[in-house]
Design a protein around this motif. Structure first.
Motif, PDB file in Angstrom:
ATOM      1  N   TYR A   1      -3.573   0.573  -2.854  1.00 29.97           N
ATOM      2  CA  TYR A   1      -2.448   0.013  -3.601  1.00 29.97           C
ATOM      3  C   TYR A   1      -2.207   0.875  -4.842  1.00 29.97           C
ATOM      4  CZ  TYR A   1      -2.605  -4.096  -0.659  1.00 29.97           C
ATOM      5  OH  TYR A   1      -2.525  -4.934   0.410  1.00 29.97           O
TER       6      TYR A   1
ATOM      7  N   ASP B   1      -4.062   3.477   2.559  1.00 26.67           N
ATOM      8  CA  ASP B   1      -4.375   2.048   2.476  1.00 26.67           C
ATOM      9  C   ASP B   1      -4.613   1.579   1.054  1.00 26.67           C
ATOM     10  OD1 ASP B   1      -4.206   1.820   5.229  1.00 26.67           O
ATOM     11  OD2 ASP B   1      -6.252   2.572   5.466  1.00 26.67           O
TER      12      ASP B   1
ATOM     13  N   THR C   1       0.845  -1.195   0.000  1.00 25.40           N
ATOM     14  CA  THR C   1       0.000   0.000   0.000  1.00 25.40           C
ATOM     15  C   THR C   1       0.883   1.247   0.000  1.00 25.40           C
ATOM     16  OG1 THR C   1      -0.050   0.170   2.398  1.00 25.40           O
ATOM     17  CG2 THR C   1      -1.770  -1.152   1.383  1.00 25.40           C
TER      18      THR C   1
END
Ligand SMILES: Nc1ncnc2c1ncn2[C@@H]1O[C@H](COP(=O)(O)OP(=O)(O)OP(=O)(O)O)[C@@H](O)[C@H]1O
Ligand code: SF4
Ligand SMILES: [Mg+2]
Lengths: 574, 318
Positions: free
Chosen positions: A139, A137, A98
């Motif tokens: 990606y 959080d 992340t």
């Protein structure tokens, strides 16, 4: 302060950086610009001790030579003192971690913060670069290009380094995002030492105070960004600027001849330089201070080809030229604009030696012109406003074009004919026998003008003085001939004094413009500046009168105030 | 994932249908196709009538399919006249050994291959890389069963460290830890043979993957961030290299099972391989068909598990 001394890098036998000297003071933003493959990224990687090639020289940060550090010391240097935002934004982030984890990684690696504090810092950093906390959080594949770039910037700030390197910070972004990122970069650059590596001159212009132009592993010009962009002095810098599409300059795009080669001897730019001398192929020019900047060029940068000082010419009591001083540098177009009778043609004739000036001096190639020899006319040619006057009606087309070759004694008879035919083709004329044998006075106005142009180009002069060369041509032929002239300028550095009353044309072909009124030059400067913020009222009138395609009435009702004043003055016998 | 699950369901239905249709579509007597000519020769006419009745061979295809499905649901795969017992029972007897051998072989060879591949790729061109690469390429030159025979000759016949055959020492009545030890002792050589013959594939794949990933820009980022080698090697390179290896694992199950057949035969390991071999020799079609159905489902299941794992590692998969 970051100091780079005589830095050389080679990959195998291939030299990429050939001796770079730079100094970046604390809090300064320096841009390094240059074409793709000049070694910009290599330089950036070297500063981080990450270059895979063989490195020589010195890079000092806080009195410590980075290059001689051990691998462990280099590791602690990275990100703690120097961090980087990489070029390839799309792939610079690990797809399986992340954004938050990746920003946090260097903080934890160096045990700068506890996990809790690091997490909190990630959120602060995200806010600083204009991202929401939720991004931590996400990606990489869930982020847009602009967001990825912001994450990379946040990551570069993580350990609060003194030096930040930005490698092509905006090249992957769309125009709007680009502006936003530039704003952000400007903000974070404040108070830090920043090196911006880019081929995008507008990024350099926006971010940096100082600019270094890198060509084939050497710095060729170094100085204040603003000055370099306004008035480039190295031929390569000018080439870069001319090939960069932007909203500031108005001249048609021109490239740089040839392509980047790995030059081993002499000036690295010499295979592409239009003003090189024999010394350029043998000796490497040093980067030397020249007035407001440093230049590496044996000729001190772009040379002045033609210069007049206080030229005066009177016909009876009318001053056709009144203290005219102009300067024409190599490979540049100077447009001389003004209404008829303002002295433009007189200026051309004085330059060519067809009229004598009363006073004033003319310099060509650095030396004062006293009498013009054959050699002069080999380098300087004129295209006349009324070609009928200069092409003898006893000559046919072929003879008219061959004549200058005969005078200069260039080539054999066959060669001359071929050269003449090629020149005729270039100006969009026929080369069949019937046309070649036709006498000049049978030609139409447009045709004879093109014959005159071919005649001027055939001996491949360095300087052309063109007096309304395309006024008799229709627009489509004119466009082709202008393109031809600009191409020759790009390839061989043809210098042009282009006399015209067509303001729109001047805007497209000239680097600088001189506005003439009643024998005087009332305004002179880079075309884009003169035309975007004209200072003299007469220039403003000229601009108002220039052709436009929009159908607004306001154009037609524009009043040419200054000209009216002039007419009143004339009528009152002033 | 929903779509994936649907794909698997579809594949499952196709497998079952094929298993049902193929013998029945073959030219000639369907009973012969299901049971094999030889079984029929020894068969009485009453038995034949009973079988036709049981499979509904005199009924229409859809009806036969329903009969087939319902017996599948009852885990009834037919009866082996060669072994004189139900096929399900036979397979269940052999299956655990194969699962142990193939399953462990798959996991171990993938894991070892991965570790060696990571080591090799990371040190590309250095002695570690050259050593591992040469060794494994050499190993790869031998056929699967040859490695088995070699292991058998050296460690069982000459040195006598490991048993010659079987999966258990018979009639010892071992239990608990002793039993586990006995099983592992028997498993060692065949497992080693499976792992050795399978390791090269996963090693080579890992090595090339690692080399490609080392060239990725995010690895340069990791380096520039001043991370230690171990962090880069495992967190960044390793994790990213896992993805293609996982994908390939699903594809490799079939191959590794085929390889295991020979190894089982060499070590007389009482798994499905030996069962297949014997059934082939005896033309015991019902057993073969049952095993093929099972293997097909096994491959499918492994792929499903691989997909689940992949999803856990790669956030890009939804
Ligand atoms: N590791 C390497 N091994 C060999 N050659 C390399 C290596 N890295 C870069 N080069 C070569 O060095 C030259 C300079 O590369 P570099 O990446 O520094 O260019 P650049 O100025 O950043 O170009 P761009 O604007 O396209 O990013 C190129 O010719 C490139 O092919
Ligand atoms: S004039 Fe010579 S030294 Fe100057 S840029 Fe051209 S080739 Fe290089
Ligand atoms: Mg680059």
């Amino acid at each position: 302060m970051l100091k780079i001394n005589d830095l050389k890098v080679c990959y195998g036998n291939y030299r990429i950086l050939k001796g770079i000297d730079l100094e970046i003071r604390q809090g300064e933003v320096l841009s390094i610009v240059g074409e793709s493959g000049t070694g910009k990224t290599t330089l950036a990687l070297t500063l981080l001790g990450l270059c895979q090639g063989k490195v020589e020289g010195k890079v000092t940060l806080e009195d410590e030579n980075i290059l001689t550090l051990s691998e462990d010391e280099k590791r602690t240097l990275r990100w703690n003192k120097i961090s980087i935002v990489f070029q390839d934004v799309a792939r610079a982030l690990n797809p399986l971690m992340t954004a938050g984890e990746q920003i946090m990684e260097p903080m934890l690696e160096n045990k700068l913060y506890s996990l809790e504090k690091a997490k909190a810092r990630v959120l602060t950093l995200l806010k600083e670069v204009g991202l929401s906390q939720g991004c931590a959080d996400l990606y990489p594949h869930q982020l847009s290009g602009g967001e990825k770039q912001r994450v990379l910037i946040a990551m570069a700030l993580a350990n609060n380094p003194e030096v930040i390197i930005l490698d092509e910070p905006t090249s992957a972004l769309d125009a709007i995002t680009r502006v936003e990122i530039l704003k952000l970069l400007k903000k974070i650059a404040a108070g830090r030492t920043v090196i911006v590596v880019t081929h995008d001159l507008s990024v350099a212009a926006k971010l940096s105070q100082k600019m270094a132009v890198l060509y084939s592993g050497r710095i060729v010009e170094l100085g204040e960004t603003k000055k370099l962009l306004q008035n480039p002095k190295h031929p390569y810098t000018r080439g870069l600027l001319r090939s960069f599409p932007n909203m500031t300059t108005t001249k048609d795009l021109q490239g740089i001849p040839g392509r980047q080669e790995n030059v081993l001897e002499g000036c690295t730019f010499h295979p592409r330089c239009t003003q090189k001398i024999s010394r350029c192929e043998q000796e490497v020019p040093e980067l030397e201070q020249q007035a407001d900047r440093k230049i590496a060029c044996h000729r001190g940068g772009i040379v002045t080809l033609l210069e007049t000082r206080d030229l005066v010419k009177k016909y009876n009591r009318v001053k056709a030229l009144d203290k005219v001083s102009i300067e024409l540098v190599e490979g540049e177009t100077l447009a001389v604009v003004g209404q008829s009778g303002s002295g433009k043609t007189t200026l051309a004739k004085c330059l060519m030696g067809l009229e004598d000036s009363e006073s004033g001096e003319i310099f060509f190639n650095g030396s004062k012109l006293v009498n013009r020899k054959k050699e002069f006319y080999k380098q300087v040619q004129m295209i006349f406003q009324t070609p009928q006057e200069c092409i003898s009606h006893r000559l046919n087309v072929l003879d008219a074009v061959i004549e200058p070759l005969n005078i200069q004694g260039i080539g054999s008879r066959e060669e001359r004919k071929e050269m003449a035919k090629k020149a005729l083709q270039e100006v969009q004329l026929a080369v069949d026998d019937s046309f070649l044998k036709r006498y000049a006075h049978y030609l139409s106005g447009g045709e004879i003008q093109r014959v005159a142009i071919a005649r001027a180009l055939v001996i491949n002069p360095k300087l052309i003085i063109a007096d309304e060369p395309t006024s008799a041509l229709d627009a489509s032929v004119q466009a082709k001939i202008i393109r031809l002239l600009l191409d020759i300028q790009e390839k061989r550095g043809l210098t042009m004094l282009f006399i015209t009353h067509d303001i729109a044309l001047a805007r497209k072909i000239s680097d600088r413009v001189a506005v003439m009124l009643s024998g005087r030059i009332v305004e002179e400067g880079p075309t884009c500046e003169v035309f975007s913020s004209p200072q003299h009222p007469y220039t403003r009138d000229l601009l108002r009168a220039a052709p436009e395609l929009s159908s607004h009435y306001s154009q037609e009702t524009k009043t040419l105030q200054y000209c009216q004043v002039l007419k009143l003055q004339e009528r009152s016998g002033y | 994932m929903k779509k994936k699950a649907l794909d698997y369901l579809l594949a499952f239905i196709i497998i079952i249908s094929l298993n049902f249709l193929l013998p029945r579509l073959l030219p000639g007597d369907p009973l012969a196709a299901i049971y094999g000519e030889e079984a029929l020769i020894a068969m009485t006419s009453e038995l034949e009538a009973e079988l036709i009745e049981r499979f509904g061979l005199d009924k229409s295809l859809p009806e036969q399919f329903i009969i087939y499905l319902s017996s599948l649901l009852k885990a009834d795969l037919g009866y082996s006249y060669y072994y004189e017992t139900s096929v399900t029972k036979l397979i269940l007897g052999a299956l655990p050994w194969t699962l142990l051998l193939v399953g462990l072989g798959l996991v171990l060879s993938t894991l070892l291959g991965f570790i060696l591949g990571l080591e090799s790729g990371w040190n590309r061109g250095r002695w570690q890389d050259k050593g591992i690469l040469t060794g494994l390429m050499l190993l790869n030159g031998f056929p699967d069963f040859f490695i088995g025979i070699l292991l058998l000759l050296v460690f069982a016949v000459s040195l006598g460290i490991f048993p010659l055959s079987g999966a258990l020492t018979p009639y010892t009545g071992l239990s608990g830890f002793a039993l586990v030890r006995d099983i592992l002792w028997h498993l060692s050589l065949p497992l080693a043979a499976v792992v050795l013959s399978e390791i090269t594939a996963s090693y080579l794949l890992t090595r090339t993957t690692v080399i490609t990933i080392l060239g990725e820009p995010f690895i340069l980022t990791a380096r520039a961030k001043g991370l230690k080698d171990t962090a880069i090697r495992y967190r960044h390179v390793g994790k990213n290299s896992l993805l293609p290896i996982l994908t390939r694992t699903g594809i490799r199950v079939g191959r590794i099972f085929a390889g295991a057949i020979f190894i089982e035969i060499v070590f007389a390991y009482p798994g499905l391989g030996v069962l297949i071999f014997n059934s082939l020799m005896a033309r015991d079609y019902p057993v073969l068909q049952g095993i093929f159905l099972l293997v097909a489902i096994g491959v499918l299941a492994t792929n499903f598990i691989v997909d689940l794992l992949y999803k856990k590692i790669d956030p890009r998969v939804v």
